[in-house]
Scaffold this motif. Structure first.
Motif, short mmCIF file in Angstrom:
data_model
loop_
_atom_site.label_atom_id
_atom_site.label_comp_id
_atom_site.label_asym_id
_atom_site.label_seq_id
_atom_site.Cartn_x
_atom_site.Cartn_y
_atom_site.Cartn_z
N GLN A 192 0.80 -1.22 0.00
CA GLN A 192 0.00 0.00 0.00
C GLN A 192 0.83 1.27 0.00
OE1 GLN A 192 -2.52 -0.55 3.41
NE2 GLN A 192 -3.73 -2.16 2.43
N SER B 265 4.32 3.65 -1.05
CA SER B 265 5.29 3.83 -2.14
C SER B 265 6.54 4.49 -1.58
CB SER B 265 4.68 4.72 -3.23
OG SER B 265 4.36 5.99 -2.72
N THR C 112 5.15 0.38 -5.68
CA THR C 112 4.96 0.19 -4.24
C THR C 112 6.27 -0.33 -3.64
OG1 THR C 112 4.24 -2.12 -4.41
CG2 THR C 112 2.52 -0.40 -4.60
#
Length: 125
Positions: free
Chosen positions: A32, A34, A42
């Motif tokens: 979820q 980055s 990611t």
């Protein structure tokens, strides 16, 4: 040896969960989030990609050294550059294994480096 280690690493990367975090929540967070560098990927994609490219690099060095050794061993061992480059890469992998990884790759890389060094010394002797 490097070709074998890199190939095993690639198989473990794509066909096992050996490099997954032990806690499922950690992987979910990695999927979820980055990196600061870009939002186009990611942390998890970078993790898998890093493992795969690391495998490819080891496989390339191993395959290249094997091919050169089989096709023109004398030219390789008496080259002023190639054995040093190979030993330098192996030495760097040993450093990484000792500093950041665990005992199994460290032992494998030390054996591979020792074999390369021994074959080079014996061939030049």
């Amino acid at each position: 040896m490097l070709l074998l280690l890199g190939s095993c690493h690639l198989v473990l990367t794509f066909f096992s969960q050996k490099f997954y975090p032990r806690q499922a929540e950690t992987r979910q967070q990695m999927e979820q989030d980055s990196p600061v560098l870009t939002r186009e990927s990611t942390v998890w994609q970078g993790w898998v990609g890093n493992h795969a490219s690391h495998s490819a690099g080891m496989m390339f060095v191993g395959a290249n050294t094997l091919a050169l050794g089989l096709q023109s061993f004398d030219r390789y061992t008496h080259s002023p550059v190639l054995p040093w480059l190979t030993l330098g890469v192996c030495g760097f992998y040993v450093f990484l294994a000792q500093r950041y990884w665990f005992w199994a790759p460290l032992v494998g890389l030390m054996v591979a480096t020792g074999c390369l060094l021994a074959s080079w010394v014996l061939a030049r002797g």
